[in-house]
Scaffold this motif. Structure first.
Motif, PDB file in Angstrom:
ATOM      1  N   VAL A   1       2.060   3.670  10.956  1.00  0.00           N
ATOM      2  CA  VAL A   1       2.314   4.985  10.364  1.00  0.00           C
ATOM      3  C   VAL A   1       2.423   4.903   8.846  1.00  0.00           C
ATOM      4  CG1 VAL A   1       4.841   4.975  10.549  1.00  0.00           C
ATOM      5  CG2 VAL A   1       3.590   7.124  10.661  1.00  0.00           C
ATOM      6  N   MET A   2       2.981   3.833   8.297  1.00  0.00           N
ATOM      7  CA  MET A   2       3.108   3.720   6.848  1.00  0.00           C
ATOM      8  C   MET A   2       1.791   3.299   6.200  1.00  0.00           C
ATOM      9  SD  MET A   2       5.873   5.024   6.559  1.00  0.00           S
ATOM     10  CE  MET A   2       6.277   4.946   4.849  1.00  0.00           C
ATOM     11  N   GLY A   3       0.834   2.931   7.009  1.00  0.00           N
ATOM     12  CA  GLY A   3      -0.485   2.617   6.487  1.00  0.00           C
ATOM     13  C   GLY A   3      -1.431   3.801   6.546  1.00  0.00           C
ATOM     14  N   ASP A   4      -0.944   4.915   7.039  1.00  0.00           N
ATOM     15  CA  ASP A   4      -1.749   6.113   7.195  1.00  0.00           C
ATOM     16  C   ASP A   4      -1.642   6.980   5.944  1.00  0.00           C
ATOM     17  OD1 ASP A   4      -3.123   8.329   8.137  1.00  0.00           O
ATOM     18  OD2 ASP A   4      -1.513   8.993   9.464  1.00  0.00           O
ATOM     19  N   LYS A   5      -2.745   7.202   5.251  1.00  0.00           N
ATOM     20  CA  LYS A   5      -2.731   7.967   4.001  1.00  0.00           C
ATOM     21  C   LYS A   5      -2.193   9.377   4.218  1.00  0.00           C
ATOM     22  CE  LYS A   5      -5.530   9.182  -0.021  1.00  0.00           C
ATOM     23  NZ  LYS A   5      -4.494  10.075  -0.470  1.00  0.00           N
ATOM     24  N   GLU A   6      -2.547   9.998   5.329  1.00  0.00           N
ATOM     25  CA  GLU A   6      -2.064  11.347   5.598  1.00  0.00           C
ATOM     26  C   GLU A   6      -0.538  11.366   5.717  1.00  0.00           C
ATOM     27  OE1 GLU A   6      -2.880  15.062   8.664  1.00  0.00           O
ATOM     28  OE2 GLU A   6      -3.479  13.051   9.267  1.00  0.00           O
ATOM     29  N   ALA A   7       0.028  10.375   6.394  1.00  0.00           N
ATOM     30  CA  ALA A   7       1.482  10.298   6.533  1.00  0.00           C
ATOM     31  C   ALA A   7       2.142  10.102   5.173  1.00  0.00           C
ATOM     32  CB  ALA A   7       1.862   9.164   7.483  1.00  0.00           C
ATOM     33  N   LEU A   8       1.566   9.260   4.337  1.00  0.00           N
ATOM     34  CA  LEU A   8       2.136   9.034   3.006  1.00  0.00           C
ATOM     35  C   LEU A   8       2.003  10.264   2.115  1.00  0.00           C
ATOM     36  CD1 LEU A   8       1.059   5.347   2.435  1.00  0.00           C
ATOM     37  CD2 LEU A   8       3.337   6.218   2.967  1.00  0.00           C
ATOM     38  N   ASP A   9       0.897  10.978   2.234  1.00  0.00           N
ATOM     39  CA  ASP A   9       0.741  12.232   1.482  1.00  0.00           C
ATOM     40  C   ASP A   9       1.786  13.255   1.939  1.00  0.00           C
ATOM     41  OD1 ASP A   9      -1.354  11.271  -0.027  1.00  0.00           O
ATOM     42  OD2 ASP A   9      -2.914  12.207   1.200  1.00  0.00           O
ATOM     43  N   LEU A  10       2.043  13.282   3.243  1.00  0.00           N
ATOM     44  CA  LEU A  10       3.058  14.183   3.776  1.00  0.00           C
ATOM     45  C   LEU A  10       4.443  13.828   3.224  1.00  0.00           C
ATOM     46  CD1 LEU A  10       3.847  16.478   5.728  1.00  0.00           C
ATOM     47  CD2 LEU A  10       4.052  14.731   7.512  1.00  0.00           C
ATOM     48  N   ILE A  11       4.754  12.557   3.157  1.00  0.00           N
ATOM     49  CA  ILE A  11       6.045  12.114   2.618  1.00  0.00           C
ATOM     50  C   ILE A  11       6.162  12.484   1.145  1.00  0.00           C
ATOM     51  CG2 ILE A  11       7.429  10.082   2.032  1.00  0.00           C
ATOM     52  CD1 ILE A  11       6.274   8.821   4.656  1.00  0.00           C
ATOM     53  N   ARG A  12       5.105  12.259   0.391  1.00  0.00           N
ATOM     54  CA  ARG A  12       5.121  12.598  -1.038  1.00  0.00           C
ATOM     55  C   ARG A  12       5.332  14.102  -1.225  1.00  0.00           C
ATOM     56  NH1 ARG A  12       0.045  10.786  -3.044  1.00  0.00           N
ATOM     57  NH2 ARG A  12       0.908   8.707  -3.073  1.00  0.00           N
TER      58      ARG A  12
ATOM     59  N   ARG B   1       0.831  -1.203   0.000  1.00  0.00           N
ATOM     60  CA  ARG B   1       0.000   0.000   0.000  1.00  0.00           C
ATOM     61  C   ARG B   1       0.869   1.258   0.000  1.00  0.00           C
ATOM     62  NH1 ARG B   1      -3.941  -0.568   4.320  1.00  0.00           N
ATOM     63  NH2 ARG B   1      -2.117  -0.352   5.648  1.00  0.00           N
ATOM     64  N   HIS B   2       1.908   1.254   0.817  1.00  0.00           N
ATOM     65  CA  HIS B   2       2.832   2.391   0.905  1.00  0.00           C
ATOM     66  C   HIS B   2       3.425   2.714  -0.465  1.00  0.00           C
ATOM     67  CE1 HIS B   2       6.405   4.662   2.055  1.00  0.00           C
ATOM     68  NE2 HIS B   2       7.153   3.721   1.509  1.00  0.00           N
ATOM     69  N   ARG B   3       3.966   1.726  -1.123  1.00  0.00           N
ATOM     70  CA  ARG B   3       4.592   1.964  -2.428  1.00  0.00           C
ATOM     71  C   ARG B   3       3.550   2.377  -3.470  1.00  0.00           C
ATOM     72  NH1 ARG B   3       8.908   3.860  -5.049  1.00  0.00           N
ATOM     73  NH2 ARG B   3       8.915   3.041  -7.157  1.00  0.00           N
ATOM     74  N   ARG B   4       2.399   1.727  -3.439  1.00  0.00           N
ATOM     75  CA  ARG B   4       1.340   2.055  -4.403  1.00  0.00           C
ATOM     76  C   ARG B   4       0.931   3.510  -4.254  1.00  0.00           C
ATOM     77  NH1 ARG B   4      -3.855   2.430  -3.962  1.00  0.00           N
ATOM     78  NH2 ARG B   4      -4.034   1.387  -1.948  1.00  0.00           N
ATOM     79  N   TRP B   5       0.754   3.974  -3.022  1.00  0.00           N
ATOM     80  CA  TRP B   5       0.394   5.377  -2.792  1.00  0.00           C
ATOM     81  C   TRP B   5       1.506   6.323  -3.221  1.00  0.00           C
ATOM     82  CZ3 TRP B   5      -2.065   5.089   2.753  1.00  0.00           C
ATOM     83  CH2 TRP B   5      -3.405   4.693   2.630  1.00  0.00           C
ATOM     84  N   LEU B   6       2.760   5.942  -2.930  1.00  0.00           N
ATOM     85  CA  LEU B   6       3.872   6.819  -3.297  1.00  0.00           C
ATOM     86  C   LEU B   6       3.979   7.030  -4.799  1.00  0.00           C
ATOM     87  CD1 LEU B   6       6.784   5.869  -0.884  1.00  0.00           C
ATOM     88  CD2 LEU B   6       5.429   7.962  -0.917  1.00  0.00           C
ATOM     89  N   VAL B   7       3.662   6.003  -5.566  1.00  0.00           N
ATOM     90  CA  VAL B   7       3.731   6.153  -7.023  1.00  0.00           C
ATOM     91  C   VAL B   7       2.410   6.649  -7.605  1.00  0.00           C
ATOM     92  CG1 VAL B   7       5.558   4.445  -7.271  1.00  0.00           C
ATOM     93  CG2 VAL B   7       3.184   3.725  -7.549  1.00  0.00           C
ATOM     94  N   GLY B   8       1.409   6.849  -6.761  1.00  0.00           N
ATOM     95  CA  GLY B   8       0.130   7.389  -7.220  1.00  0.00           C
ATOM     96  C   GLY B   8      -0.708   6.407  -8.010  1.00  0.00           C
ATOM     97  N   MET B   9      -0.632   5.144  -7.650  1.00  0.00           N
ATOM     98  CA  MET B   9      -1.367   4.097  -8.367  1.00  0.00           C
ATOM     99  C   MET B   9      -2.573   3.657  -7.537  1.00  0.00           C
ATOM    100  SD  MET B   9       0.211   0.453  -9.711  1.00  0.00           S
ATOM    101  CE  MET B   9       1.576   1.248 -10.528  1.00  0.00           C
TER     102      MET B   9
ATOM    103  N   GLN C   1      -6.767  -5.459  -2.185  1.00  0.00           N
ATOM    104  CA  GLN C   1      -7.268  -5.010  -0.884  1.00  0.00           C
ATOM    105  C   GLN C   1      -6.936  -6.025   0.205  1.00  0.00           C
ATOM    106  OE1 GLN C   1     -11.468  -4.582  -1.800  1.00  0.00           O
ATOM    107  NE2 GLN C   1     -11.299  -2.344  -1.792  1.00  0.00           N
ATOM    108  N   LYS C   2      -7.137  -7.285  -0.086  1.00  0.00           N
ATOM    109  CA  LYS C   2      -6.873  -8.335   0.902  1.00  0.00           C
ATOM    110  C   LYS C   2      -5.386  -8.440   1.210  1.00  0.00           C
ATOM    111  CE  LYS C   2     -10.981 -10.952  -0.312  1.00  0.00           C
ATOM    112  NZ  LYS C   2     -11.515 -12.188  -0.904  1.00  0.00           N
ATOM    113  N   TYR C   3      -4.545  -8.278   0.190  1.00  0.00           N
ATOM    114  CA  TYR C   3      -3.097  -8.288   0.426  1.00  0.00           C
ATOM    115  C   TYR C   3      -2.691  -7.115   1.309  1.00  0.00           C
ATOM    116  CZ  TYR C   3      -2.495 -11.626  -3.475  1.00  0.00           C
ATOM    117  OH  TYR C   3      -2.537 -12.704  -4.310  1.00  0.00           O
ATOM    118  N   GLU C   4      -3.233  -5.943   1.012  1.00  0.00           N
ATOM    119  CA  GLU C   4      -2.832  -4.737   1.736  1.00  0.00           C
ATOM    120  C   GLU C   4      -3.244  -4.760   3.208  1.00  0.00           C
ATOM    121  OE1 GLU C   4      -4.039  -1.241  -0.403  1.00  0.00           O
ATOM    122  OE2 GLU C   4      -2.556  -1.570  -1.980  1.00  0.00           O
ATOM    123  N   THR C   5      -4.292  -5.465   3.528  1.00  0.00           N
ATOM    124  CA  THR C   5      -4.712  -5.564   4.925  1.00  0.00           C
ATOM    125  C   THR C   5      -4.065  -6.745   5.642  1.00  0.00           C
ATOM    126  OG1 THR C   5      -6.638  -6.924   4.395  1.00  0.00           O
ATOM    127  CG2 THR C   5      -6.957  -4.512   4.456  1.00  0.00           C
TER     128      THR C   5
END
Length: 122
Positions: free
Chosen positions: A87-98, A14-22, A39-43
Motif C-alpha cells: 500500500v505504501m508503494g502505491d502512488k495513488e495511496a500516497l497521493d491520497l495521503i498527501r 519511495r514513500h518519503r520521496r513522494w510525500l516531499v514531492g521529490m 530506482q534499484k533501491y526503491e524496488t
C-alpha cells in the motif's frame, strides 16, 4: 532474490520521496548517485549500504529509523490479510495521503470518521 528488509526500506524511500514531492533524479543528485540506483533501491533490487542510507535520510529530512518503521506490522498485517503489503508503494495511496494532510485539521478529522464508518471498521 530480494530480501524483505531491502524491499521494505526501498518502499519507505519511495514513500518519503513522494510525500516531499521529490523526483528520483532530484534525490539522486542530492545523494551524489545516478537516478537508476535510486530506482534499484526503491524496488529492493539493490541493498542500501548504511552510509548511503544515512545520506538518503539526510536528503529526505528523516531519521534513518524512518526506513525501518512498520516492518513488523507490515509483515503481520499482510499475512493476516488486513492491508495490502504494497500500500505504501502505491502512488495513488500516497497521493491520497498527501491530499488528506492538506485538508484543515477539523475537516480532516470528520473525513477520517466518515472513512471509518464507510469501511465498517468503526
Amino acid at each position: 532474490m530480494t530480501h524483505p528488509v531491502d524491499v521494505h526500506v526501498g518502499k519507505r524511500v519511495r514513500h518519503r520521496r513522494w510525500l516531499v514531492g521529490m523526483t528520483q533524479q532530484q534525490l539522486a543528485e542530492r545523494v551524489g548517485i545516478k537516478f537508476q540506483q535510486i530506482q534499484k533501491y526503491e524496488t529492493g533490487a539493490n541493498r542500501v549500504s548504511a552510509s548511503r542510507l544515512w545520506d538518503i535520510a539526510d536528503a529526505l529530512d528523516v531519521p534513518v529509523s524512518f526506513f525501518f518503521e512498520g516492518i513488523e506490522a507490515e509483515t503481520s498485517a499482510h499475512s493476516a490479510g488486513n492491508v495490502p503489503g504494497d500500500v505504501m508503494g502505491d502512488k495513488e495511496a500516497l497521493d491520497l495521503i498527501r491530499s488528506y494532510y492538506a485538508i484543515p485539521e477539523n475537516q480532516r478529522r470528520r473525513l477520517f470518521d466518515l472513512a471509518r464508518v464507510l469501511s465498517d471498521v468503526a
